[in-house]
Write a protein that holds these residues in place. Structure first.
Motif, mmCIF file in Angstrom:
data_model
loop_
_atom_site.group_PDB
_atom_site.id
_atom_site.type_symbol
_atom_site.label_atom_id
_atom_site.label_comp_id
_atom_site.label_asym_id
_atom_site.label_seq_id
_atom_site.Cartn_x
_atom_site.Cartn_y
_atom_site.Cartn_z
ATOM 1 N N THR A 36 0.745 -1.233 -0.021
ATOM 2 C CA THR A 36 -0.003 0.107 0.029
ATOM 3 C C THR A 36 0.973 1.275 -0.031
ATOM 4 O O THR A 36 0.648 2.174 -0.776
ATOM 5 N N PHE A 37 1.907 1.198 0.924
ATOM 6 C CA PHE A 37 2.595 2.387 1.016
ATOM 7 C C PHE A 37 3.533 2.509 -0.399
ATOM 8 O O PHE A 37 3.581 3.843 -0.844
ATOM 9 N N VAL A 38 3.934 1.562 -1.171
ATOM 10 C CA VAL A 38 4.571 1.729 -2.505
ATOM 11 C C VAL A 38 3.362 2.445 -3.530
ATOM 12 O O VAL A 38 3.959 3.248 -4.366
ATOM 13 N N TYR A 39 2.305 1.986 -3.382
ATOM 14 C CA TYR A 39 1.362 2.556 -4.423
ATOM 15 C C TYR A 39 0.836 3.859 -3.873
ATOM 16 O O TYR A 39 0.915 4.541 -4.803
ATOM 17 N N VAL A 40 0.778 4.428 -2.739
ATOM 18 C CA VAL A 40 0.536 5.542 -2.415
ATOM 19 C C VAL A 40 1.574 6.642 -2.739
ATOM 20 O O VAL A 40 1.617 7.674 -3.210
ATOM 21 N N LEU A 41 2.913 6.080 -2.441
ATOM 22 C CA LEU A 41 4.145 6.750 -2.894
ATOM 23 C C LEU A 41 4.088 6.893 -4.458
ATOM 24 O O LEU A 41 4.315 8.099 -4.920
ATOM 25 N N THR A 42 3.971 6.046 -5.122
ATOM 26 C CA THR A 42 4.020 6.226 -6.530
ATOM 27 C C THR A 42 2.788 7.157 -7.116
ATOM 28 O O THR A 42 3.326 8.201 -7.863
ATOM 29 N N ILE A 43 1.908 6.973 -6.831
ATOM 30 C CA ILE A 43 0.487 7.910 -7.131
ATOM 31 C C ILE A 43 0.914 9.234 -6.497
ATOM 32 O O ILE A 43 0.697 10.368 -7.014
ATOM 33 N N SER A 44 1.508 9.704 -5.482
ATOM 34 C CA SER A 44 1.873 10.723 -4.694
ATOM 35 C C SER A 44 2.920 11.505 -5.484
ATOM 36 O O SER A 44 2.836 12.837 -5.613
ATOM 37 N N ILE A 45 4.099 10.771 -5.957
ATOM 38 C CA ILE A 45 4.953 11.248 -6.768
ATOM 39 C C ILE A 45 4.505 11.790 -7.977
ATOM 40 O O ILE A 45 4.884 13.101 -8.282
ATOM 41 N N TYR A 46 3.744 11.194 -8.638
ATOM 42 C CA TYR A 46 3.129 11.675 -9.784
ATOM 43 C C TYR A 46 2.244 12.784 -9.734
ATOM 44 O O TYR A 46 2.362 13.873 -10.344
ATOM 45 N N GLY A 47 1.255 12.567 -8.592
ATOM 46 C CA GLY A 47 0.435 13.723 -8.275
ATOM 47 C C GLY A 47 1.023 15.153 -8.166
ATOM 48 O O GLY A 47 0.879 16.062 -8.412
ATOM 49 N N GLY A 48 2.151 14.929 -7.306
ATOM 50 C CA GLY A 48 3.015 16.133 -6.805
ATOM 51 C C GLY A 48 3.714 17.022 -8.159
ATOM 52 O O GLY A 48 3.371 18.040 -8.201
#
Lengths: 92, 299
Positions: free
Chosen positions: B215-227
Motif C-alpha cells: 500500500t505504501f509503495v502504491y501511495v508513494l507512486t501516485i503521490s510522486i506523480y500527483g505532486g
C-alpha cells in the motif's frame, strides 16, 4: 490493573478528541461555503470566506437566483445527470 | 470467422483487443506524437524539424527551472504530509479503542473533500486564504494574536495554502488506502505477537509497517506523480496561471502557459517529455528500491 484500565480510557478519550478535532477542521470549509451562500458574491471576494453569519446582510438572493434566473441550475444539473448515465453505462 | 474468433489461439487476443486499441489510440499515439512535436517548431499549418533546440532552450529557461523547483518542493512536502499522517489516521480508525458510529462519521468527514471538484475546492481556499482580516485563515491566526497575512502573495504562505488544500483533499483518500491495507493484515499475526509479549509499538513496527509495504509503495507512486503533475490546484488558487513572481507555477502550469497561452506547441511538448522522463526516473528508482520488481522467490 485499575491504572491500566484508566490509562486505556485516557488514550480512548484522547483519540476521540483528536479525531473529532480533525473531522471538524476538515468540515469547516463546507460550513464556510454554506454561510457564503447567504452573502453577495462581491462581498465574498472582498472580505473572504469565514464562519460567521452576518444576519443584517444575509439574504436568500443566491438561492432564489439559482432556481429562477435563466434556469442555469437545471441546465447544468441535466448535463451532469447525462454524463453520470454515460459513466454508469461505460463499464457495460 | 466465428470459428476463428472462438478458437483457443485467437480468443485471448480478441479479449485484450479493446484494451490494446484504447491504449494505443489514447496513450501510445499521443505519447509518440508529443515526442515528435518536441523536436519541431510548430506554427499554424507549418511544422519544422529543429532537433533538440527546444530542449536546449528549456534547460536555459529560468522560468522553467523555477517551475521545476516549485513542483519538486510541492512533491516532497506532499509526500511528507500525505503519507505518514493518513497512515496514522488509518491506524487510529482501525484500532479497537474507537468503535461504531463515531468511527464511520470520522471516515466519511475525511473522505468528503475528495468528492469535491478541484475547481470548487480551489475557489473555496482562495476565499478562505483572502487578504482581509475577515477571511477565515486570518481570523484563525488572529486567535493567536498574529497580524493578517497576504497568504497568496508570499512564496512561503502561498505554498502553505497549496499544501493545506492538498491535505484537505487527499488525507481521506490516502487514509482509505492504508485502512484497506490494514484490514487485510491477518489478525493471527497480532495474536501470535501478543502471546510472545510484544508491545503495541513493537507490533506496529514489526507487523503493521512491513505488511503495509505494498500500500505504501502504491501511495508513494501516485503521490510522486500527483505532486509533480499538480496544476489545477495552483490554477484555481491563483485565479489563473499567473501567480505573483511565479510562486505557484508548476511544470504542467508552464506547459499550459507555453502550449495554450503562447501557442508554442513544440516547446510545450518538450516540457511534457521532460516531465515524463522525471516522473519515470523517480518512480522506477523508488520501485526498484522498494523491491517491487523482484520476483516472489527473491524477496
Amino acid at each position: 490493573m485499575k491504572t491500566k484500565k484508566s490509562g486505556k480510557l485516557a488514550v480512548k478519550i484522547l483519540m476521540i478528541v483528536l479525531m473529532a478535532v480533525i473531522g471538524l477542521m476538515i468540515l469547516l470549509p463546507f460550513w464556510a461555503i454554506f454561510v457564503g451562500t447567504f452573502q453577495e458574491g462581491n462581498m465574498l471576494v472582498r472580505y473572504g470566506l469565514n464562519l460567521s453569519i452576518n444576519l443584517s446582510e444575509a439574504n436568500l438572493d443566491n438561492w432564489v437566483m439559482l432556481f429562477t434566473d435563466s434556469g442555469d441550475y437545471f441546465t447544468w444539473f441535466s448535463t451532469v445527470c447525462s454524463l453520470l448515465c454515460c459513466r454508469l453505462w461505460e463499464p457495460c | 470467422m466465428k470459428k476463428f474468433l472462438y478458437s483457443r489461439k485467437a480468443a485471448p487476443y480478441v479479449f485484450i483487443l479493446p484494451f490494446v486499441v484504447t491504449f494505443a489510440v489514447f496513450w501510445l499515439v499521443p505519447l509518440i506524437k508529443s515526442g515528435i512535436m518536441s523536436t519541431q517548431k510548430i506554427l499554424p499549418g507549418q511544422e519544422t524539424f529543429i532537433g533538440i533546440d527546444n530542449f536546449t532552450r528549456l534547460f536555459s529557461d529560468r522560468i522553467f527551472l523555477i517551475a521545476v523547483g516549485n513542483s519538486f518542493k510541492y512533491m516532497i512536502f506532499t509526500l511528507i504530509l500525505l503519507i505518514p499522517i493518513p497512515m496514522i489516521l488509518a491506524c487510529l480508525v482501525n484500532s479497537k479503542l474507537v468503535r461504531g458510529r463515531f468511527k464511520n462519521i470520522f471516515k466519511a468527514s475525511l473522505f468528503i473533500p475528495a468528492l469535491t471538484s478541484v475547481v470548487v475546492a480551489g475557489t473555496i481556499f482562495r476565499l478562505m486564504f483572502g487578504e482581509m482580516d475577515t477571511a477565515l485563515m486570518n481570523q484563525f491566526i488572529g486567535l493567536f494574536g498574529m497580524e493578517p497575512v497576504k497568504w497568496l502573495k508570499g512564496a512561503a504562505t502561498g505554498f502553505v495554502a497549496l499544501l493545506t488544500l492538498a491535505c484537505w483533499r487527499w488525507w481521506g483518500v490516502n487514509m482509505m488506502y492504508f485502512l484497506s491495507g490494514l484490514q487485510s493484515i491477518p489478525e493471527d499475526y497480532y495474536e501470535a505477537a501478543s502471546i510472545d509479549g510484544a508491545t503495541t509499538w513493537q507490533k506496529f513496527i514489526k507487523i503493521t509497517v512491513p505488511q503495509l509495504k505494498p500500500t505504501f509503495v502504491y501511495v508513494l507512486t501516485i503521490s510522486i506523480y500527483g505532486g509533480l503533475a499538480m496544476f489545477n490546484e495552483s490554477y484555481m488558487l491563483y485565479q489563473g496561471n499567473n501567480s505573483p513572481n511565479n510562486i505557484g507555477l508548476t511544470i504542467v502550469g508552464y506547459l499550459y502557459r507555453q502550449g495554450i497561452e503562447k501557442n508554442d506547441m513544440g516547446y510545450a511538448s518538450a516540457v511534457g517529455v521532460v516531465l515524463l522522463v522525471i516522473v519515470l526516473a523517480i518512480n522506477i528508482t523508488q520501485l526498484v528500491a522498494t523491491g517491487t520488481f523482484k520476483k516472489e522467490d527473491d524477496k
